[in-house]
Write a protein that holds these residues in place. Structure first.
Motif, PDB file in Angstrom:
ATOM      1  N   LEU A 250       0.829  -1.203   0.000  1.00 18.11           N
ATOM      2  CA  LEU A 250       0.000   0.000   0.000  1.00 18.11           C
ATOM      3  C   LEU A 250       0.861   1.250   0.000  1.00 18.11           C
ATOM      4  O   LEU A 250       0.615   2.190  -0.772  1.00 18.11           O
ATOM      5  N   ARG A 251       1.878   1.275   0.839  1.00 16.63           N
ATOM      6  CA  ARG A 251       2.743   2.449   0.905  1.00 16.63           C
ATOM      7  C   ARG A 251       3.470   2.669  -0.416  1.00 16.63           C
ATOM      8  O   ARG A 251       3.619   3.818  -0.874  1.00 16.63           O
ATOM      9  N   GLY A 252       3.924   1.592  -1.065  1.00 15.78           N
ATOM     10  CA  GLY A 252       4.586   1.743  -2.354  1.00 15.78           C
ATOM     11  C   GLY A 252       3.682   2.344  -3.410  1.00 15.78           C
ATOM     12  O   GLY A 252       4.095   3.208  -4.192  1.00 15.78           O
ATOM     13  N   SER A 253       2.422   1.911  -3.438  1.00 15.67           N
ATOM     14  CA  SER A 253       1.466   2.471  -4.411  1.00 15.67           C
ATOM     15  C   SER A 253       1.195   3.941  -4.128  1.00 15.67           C
ATOM     16  O   SER A 253       1.137   4.766  -5.052  1.00 15.67           O
ATOM     17  N   LEU A 254       1.044   4.295  -2.854  1.00 14.67           N
ATOM     18  CA  LEU A 254       0.795   5.696  -2.503  1.00 14.67           C
ATOM     19  C   LEU A 254       1.991   6.571  -2.847  1.00 14.67           C
ATOM     20  O   LEU A 254       1.837   7.705  -3.327  1.00 14.67           O
ATOM     21  N   ASN A 255       3.191   6.061  -2.603  1.00 13.13           N
ATOM     22  CA  ASN A 255       4.398   6.834  -2.940  1.00 13.13           C
ATOM     23  C   ASN A 255       4.494   7.070  -4.444  1.00 13.13           C
ATOM     24  O   ASN A 255       4.864   8.159  -4.890  1.00 13.13           O
ATOM     25  N   ARG A 256       4.151   6.042  -5.206  1.00 10.53           N
ATOM     26  CA  ARG A 256       4.205   6.191  -6.662  1.00 10.53           C
ATOM     27  C   ARG A 256       3.173   7.203  -7.141  1.00 10.53           C
ATOM     28  O   ARG A 256       3.434   8.004  -8.044  1.00 10.53           O
ATOM     29  N   ILE A 257       1.998   7.186  -6.545  1.00  7.17           N
ATOM     30  CA  ILE A 257       0.952   8.150  -6.903  1.00  7.17           C
ATOM     31  C   ILE A 257       1.443   9.571  -6.640  1.00  7.17           C
ATOM     32  O   ILE A 257       1.226  10.487  -7.450  1.00  7.17           O
ATOM     33  N   ALA A 258       2.117   9.771  -5.495  1.00  9.43           N
ATOM     34  CA  ALA A 258       2.625  11.110  -5.169  1.00  9.43           C
ATOM     35  C   ALA A 258       3.602  11.595  -6.235  1.00  9.43           C
ATOM     36  O   ALA A 258       3.525  12.735  -6.697  1.00  9.43           O
ATOM     37  N   VAL A 259       4.519  10.731  -6.653  1.00  7.37           N
ATOM     38  CA  VAL A 259       5.519  11.123  -7.659  1.00  7.37           C
ATOM     39  C   VAL A 259       4.841  11.390  -9.006  1.00  7.37           C
ATOM     40  O   VAL A 259       5.210  12.326  -9.728  1.00  7.37           O
ATOM     41  N   LEU A 260       3.846  10.592  -9.355  1.00  5.10           N
ATOM     42  CA  LEU A 260       3.140  10.800 -10.622  1.00  5.10           C
ATOM     43  C   LEU A 260       2.409  12.138 -10.651  1.00  5.10           C
ATOM     44  O   LEU A 260       2.197  12.704 -11.729  1.00  5.10           O
ATOM     45  N   THR A 261       2.018  12.634  -9.476  1.00  2.00           N
ATOM     46  CA  THR A 261       1.366  13.942  -9.418  1.00  2.00           C
ATOM     47  C   THR A 261       2.367  15.072  -9.218  1.00  2.00           C
ATOM     48  O   THR A 261       1.971  16.223  -8.981  1.00  2.00           O
ATOM     49  N   GLY A 262       3.661  14.762  -9.312  1.00  2.00           N
ATOM     50  CA  GLY A 262       4.692  15.789  -9.227  1.00  2.00           C
ATOM     51  C   GLY A 262       4.993  16.253  -7.819  1.00  2.00           C
ATOM     52  O   GLY A 262       5.468  17.377  -7.636  1.00  2.00           O
ATOM     53  N   GLU A 263       4.747  15.414  -6.816  1.00  2.00           N
ATOM     54  CA  GLU A 263       4.982  15.793  -5.430  1.00  2.00           C
ATOM     55  C   GLU A 263       5.814  14.732  -4.725  1.00  2.00           C
ATOM     56  O   GLU A 263       5.934  13.596  -5.200  1.00  2.00           O
ATOM     57  N   ALA A 264       6.364  15.109  -3.584  1.00  2.00           N
ATOM     58  CA  ALA A 264       7.159  14.186  -2.788  1.00  2.00           C
ATOM     59  C   ALA A 264       6.248  13.213  -2.051  1.00  2.00           C
ATOM     60  O   ALA A 264       5.132  13.576  -1.652  1.00  2.00           O
ATOM     61  N   PRO A 265       6.677  11.962  -1.880  1.00  2.00           N
ATOM     62  CA  PRO A 265       5.860  11.000  -1.139  1.00  2.00           C
ATOM     63  C   PRO A 265       5.615  11.468   0.286  1.00  2.00           C
ATOM     64  O   PRO A 265       6.426  12.168   0.880  1.00  2.00           O
ATOM     65  N   GLY A 266       4.467  11.072   0.824  1.00  2.00           N
ATOM     66  CA  GLY A 266       4.154  11.415   2.208  1.00  2.00           C
ATOM     67  C   GLY A 266       2.864  12.193   2.305  1.00  2.00           C
ATOM     68  O   GLY A 266       1.763  11.647   2.159  1.00  2.00           O
ATOM     69  N   GLU A 267       2.989  13.479   2.522  1.00  2.00           N
ATOM     70  CA  GLU A 267       1.825  14.313   2.770  1.00  2.00           C
ATOM     71  C   GLU A 267       0.884  14.395   1.568  1.00  2.00           C
ATOM     72  O   GLU A 267      -0.335  14.561   1.726  1.00  2.00           O
ATOM     73  N   ALA A 268       1.421  14.254   0.377  1.00  2.00           N
ATOM     74  CA  ALA A 268       0.611  14.405  -0.843  1.00  2.00           C
ATOM     75  C   ALA A 268      -0.503  13.368  -0.931  1.00  2.00           C
ATOM     76  O   ALA A 268      -1.546  13.623  -1.540  1.00  2.00           O
ATOM     77  N   THR A 269      -0.305  12.194  -0.342  1.00  2.00           N
ATOM     78  CA  THR A 269      -1.308  11.123  -0.435  1.00  2.00           C
ATOM     79  C   THR A 269      -1.906  10.778   0.926  1.00  2.00           C
ATOM     80  O   THR A 269      -2.438   9.683   1.113  1.00  2.00           O
ATOM     81  N   ARG A 270      -1.824  11.711   1.871  1.00  2.00           N
ATOM     82  CA  ARG A 270      -2.331  11.422   3.213  1.00  2.00           C
ATOM     83  C   ARG A 270      -3.822  11.087   3.194  1.00  2.00           C
ATOM     84  O   ARG A 270      -4.273  10.204   3.920  1.00  2.00           O
ATOM     85  N   THR A 271      -4.577  11.792   2.387  1.00  2.00           N
ATOM     86  CA  THR A 271      -6.027  11.554   2.375  1.00  2.00           C
ATOM     87  C   THR A 271      -6.379  10.185   1.799  1.00  2.00           C
ATOM     88  O   THR A 271      -7.466   9.666   2.064  1.00  2.00           O
ATOM     89  N   LEU A 272      -5.469   9.599   1.001  1.00  2.00           N
ATOM     90  CA  LEU A 272      -5.750   8.288   0.408  1.00  2.00           C
ATOM     91  C   LEU A 272      -5.530   7.148   1.390  1.00  2.00           C
ATOM     92  O   LEU A 272      -5.860   5.992   1.078  1.00  2.00           O
ATOM     93  N   GLU A 273      -4.948   7.441   2.530  1.00  2.00           N
ATOM     94  CA  GLU A 273      -4.692   6.381   3.500  1.00  2.00           C
ATOM     95  C   GLU A 273      -5.976   5.871   4.135  1.00  2.00           C
ATOM     96  O   GLU A 273      -6.013   4.757   4.665  1.00  2.00           O
ATOM     97  N   ALA A 274      -7.042   6.671   4.090  1.00  2.00           N
ATOM     98  CA  ALA A 274      -8.334   6.198   4.585  1.00  2.00           C
ATOM     99  C   ALA A 274      -8.870   5.150   3.612  1.00  2.00           C
ATOM    100  O   ALA A 274      -8.964   5.400   2.410  1.00  2.00           O
ATOM    101  N   PRO A 275      -9.225   3.956   4.101  1.00  2.00           N
ATOM    102  CA  PRO A 275      -9.667   2.892   3.189  1.00  2.00           C
ATOM    103  C   PRO A 275     -10.897   3.294   2.382  1.00  2.00           C
ATOM    104  O   PRO A 275     -11.792   4.003   2.862  1.00  2.00           O
ATOM    105  N   ALA A 276     -10.927   2.852   1.152  1.00  2.00           N
ATOM    106  CA  ALA A 276     -12.061   3.085   0.253  1.00  2.00           C
ATOM    107  C   ALA A 276     -12.205   1.855  -0.631  1.00  2.00           C
ATOM    108  O   ALA A 276     -11.233   1.121  -0.858  1.00  2.00           O
ATOM    109  N   PRO A 277     -13.399   1.591  -1.136  1.00  2.00           N
ATOM    110  CA  PRO A 277     -13.597   0.386  -1.956  1.00  2.00           C
ATOM    111  C   PRO A 277     -12.894   0.471  -3.305  1.00  2.00           C
ATOM    112  O   PRO A 277     -12.588   1.557  -3.799  1.00  2.00           O
ATOM    113  N   ILE A 278     -12.687  -0.689  -3.882  1.00  2.00           N
ATOM    114  CA  ILE A 278     -12.136  -0.757  -5.232  1.00  2.00           C
ATOM    115  C   ILE A 278     -13.190  -0.221  -6.198  1.00  2.00           C
ATOM    116  O   ILE A 278     -14.364  -0.607  -6.119  1.00  2.00           O
TER     117      ILE A 278
END
Length: 483
Positions: A250-278
C-alpha cells in the motif's frame, strides 16, 4: 554599406513546382496488414467523449482529482512539453530560411596625423618645430543581405520535415500523458486492493484469534490435545505475517501516486490512506474497429509523422545534388564628416550559381542514407501498428478473463463463507477437529482475497483496454493536429 539578397519562392509554390524527392502519402491500412475487425468484443463505434476521459466512468472522485493533478504537474509531461516547444522553434527556424538574411555594420573614429617639417630658434633661444599635425574623422555604414532561391525544394522539404517533427512531438506528449494516466489508475487500483486485502486480513485475524482462544480453552478443559492449539497459533501467525507485506505494498502504491502527481511521497497522499472500496468497472466498452484505434493511438500517429519527416529529408538530400541559385547585394557609404555620410552611396547586386562537381560521392551517399532512414521509419510505423493491435486484443482477453474469474470467485466466496460459519459452530460444539476448521477458514480467506483480486483485475483490464484504444489525450488543450 553591403548587403546580399537571396531570392525566395514561397514553400507551397516551391514544393508544388519542382521539389526534389518523393511526395509523402500515408500508407493505407491494407499495406500495414490491418484487419477489418478485432477477433473479440463488440464492433460498436468508439465513444469519443468516453474515450477522452475514460477514468470518469469509474465514478471515483478521488481518482479523477489525482489525474487532474498529474496532468498539471507530472514532470514527465513537463519534459514532453519542453520537447514540443523545441520542435516548434525548429519549425520557425526552418521557415526563417525562406526570408532574406540581412546584416548591418557601422563604424566611426578619429585619426591623428603628424608630419615633421624641420625646426627654427626664436629670439629667446627656444627651438620651434616647423612640422604639422591634425585630426581627421571617418564614418562608415554598411549592410549586406542574402536571399536564396528554393529552386529544387531543399528549403521546402526541410520545412515539411520540421512540420512533421512538430506533429510527432505533439503526439509524443499525448502518449506521455496517456501513459501517466494509465499508470496512475493502476497504482490507485492497487492501493485500494491492498486496503481491501488488509481489511480481509484483519477480519480474518480476529476470527483466528477467537479460534485460538477456543482451542486453548478446550485444551485446558482436557477436551483436545495441544495439536489443536498449535495449529490455531500457526494459522494466526501466518495471517499476522501477511499484514506488514500488504502495508508495504500500500505504501509503495501511494508513494508512486505522489511522484506521478509531481509531489514528494508522504503528505501528498495522506487523504488516500483512509480505506475506500475498489472502483467498479464499466460493463460494456465499445472498441470500434482497428482502423479507429490507429487514428486514436498517439504513439502510432507519432510513428507515422516520423515516417513523413524521414521521407521529406530524402528531398532535402536530393536537392543538394542540384545547382543552387542566390542573389546577393551590398550597399554602403564612407565619409570624413557625419553630416556628409549619405552624400555618396555605393553598392552592388550579384547573382551566383553553385554546383558541386566532385565530392567523392558524399551527396549521393546522403540520399541513399536518407532513403534507408525512411525504410526504417516505415518498419517502425508498421511495428507500432501491430503493437497497438496486439495491445487491444490482449486487453480484451484480460477483461473477459477477469470478469469470468470474478463471477466464479463470487460463487466460491458465498459457498466458502457458509462453510466456514458452519465449521466454526461445529468446532465449538466439538463435532469436528481443528484441522477441518482450519481448512475451511483457509478456503474462505483464499476466496475473499481472490475475489478482491478479481475485482481489481477487472478494473485494471478496463484501464488497459482504454489505454490500448488510445484514450486519455483527446481533450488536451492543444492537440497535435492543431500545432
Amino acid at each position: 554599406m553591403r548587403y546580399r539578397i537571396v531570392l525566395m519562392v514561397g514553400p507551397t509554390l516551391a514544393l508544388a513546382a519542382c521539389a526534389a524527392g518523393p511526395d509523402y502519402h500515408a500508407p493505407q491500412p491494407a499495406a500495414l496488414g490491418v484487419p477489418t475487425g478485432y477477433s473479440q468484443g463488440p464492433a460498436a463505434p468508439l465513444d469519443q467523449a468516453a474515450l477522452a476521459a475514460w477514468w470518469t466512468r469509474l465514478n471515483d472522485p478521488a481518482l479523477s482529482a489525482l489525474i487532474d493533478r498529474a496532468v498539471a504537474n507530472n514532470l514527465d509531461i513537463v519534459q514532453a512539453q519542453a520537447r514540443l516547444r523545441q520542435a516548434r522553434e525548429s519549425l520557425r527556424q526552418a521557415n526563417a530560411a525562406f526570408l532574406p538574411q540581412v546584416s548591418g555594420s557601422g563604424s566611426g573614429g578619429r585619426n591623428y596625423r603628424n608630419q615633421a617639417g624641420g625646426t627654427r630658434t626664436d629670439s629667446s633661444g627656444n627651438v620651434i618645430s616647423l612640422g604639422s599635425s591634425n585630426w581627421s574623422s571617418t564614418y562608415q555604414l554598411g549592410a549586406n543581405a542574402s536571399w536564396q532561391l528554393d529552386l529544387f525544394g531543399e528549403l521546402s522539404r526541410s520545412a515539411e520535415a520540421a512540420r512533421a517533427d512538430l506533429a510527432a512531438s505533439g503526439y509524443d506528449l499525448a502518449n506521455v500523458r496517456m501513459t501517466i494516466i494509465s499508470e496512475l489508475v493502476t497504482n490507485y487500483i492497487q492501493a485500494r486492493q491492498a486496503q481491501e486485502q488488509l481489511r480481509i486480513a484483519r477480519e480474518t485475524q480476529r476470527v483466528q484469534q477467537d479460534n485460538y482462544d477456543i482451542a486453548r480453552w478446550r485444551l485446558q478443559a482436557g477436551l483436545v490435545s495441544s495439536l489443536d492449539e498449535q495449529q490455531a497459533l500457526a494459522q494466526l501467525s501466518q495471517t499476522n505475517a501477511t499484514i506488514p507485506q500488504l502495508e508495504a505494498s500500500l505504501r509503495g502504491s501511494l508513494n508512486r501516486i505522489a511522484v506521478l502527481t509531481g509531489e514528494a511521497p508522504g503528505e501528498a497522499t495522506r487523504t488516500l490512506e483512509a480505506p475506500a472500496p475498489i472502483p467498479t468497472a464499466s460493463t460494456e466498452i465499445a472498441t470500434g474497429i482497428p482502423a479507429d484505434t490507429l487514428r486514436q493511438r498517439p504513439d502510432v500517429r507519432s510513428a507515422e509523422r516520423a515516417l513523413a519527416a524521414a521521407t521529406a529529408r530524402i528531398g532535402v538530400a536530393q536537392a543538394q545534388l542540384y545547382p543552387s541559385l542566390g542573389i546577393s547585394g551590398n550597399i554602403g557609404t564612407t565619409s570624413n564628416a557625419f553630416r556628409n555620410l549619405f552624400d555618396l552611396i555605393t553598392g552592388g547586386v550579384f547573382a551566383n550559381v553553385a554546383q558541386t562537381i566532385f565530392d567523392g560521392g558524399r551527396l549521393a551517399s546522403q540520399v541513399r542514407s536518407q532513403r534507408a532512414a525512411a525504410d526504417g521509419a516505415f518498419a517502425a510505423y508498421k511495428q507500432s501498428v501491430l503493437n497497438a493491435l496486439e495491445d487491444v486484443e490482449n486487453a480484451m482477453a484480460s477483461l473477459a478473463s477477469a470478469r469470468t474469474r470474478k463471477a466464479e470467485l463470487a460463487t466460491a466466496y458465498e459457498a466458502s463463507n457458509s462453510a466456514a460459519i458452519l465449521a466454526r459452530s461445529q468446532y465449538q460444539a466439538g463435532l469436528i477437529d481443528f484441522q477441518t476448521l482450519s481448512t475451511s477458514e483457509n478456503t474462505l480467506l483464499s476466496a475473499r482475497n481472490g475475489l478482491a483480486g478479481a475485482q481489481a483485475d477487472e478494473v485494471l483490464a478496463v484501464a488497459q483496454l482504454y489505454n490500448a484504444l488510445g484514450g486519455g489525450w483527446q481533450n488536451m488543450e492543444t492537440r497535435p493536429d492543431e500545432q
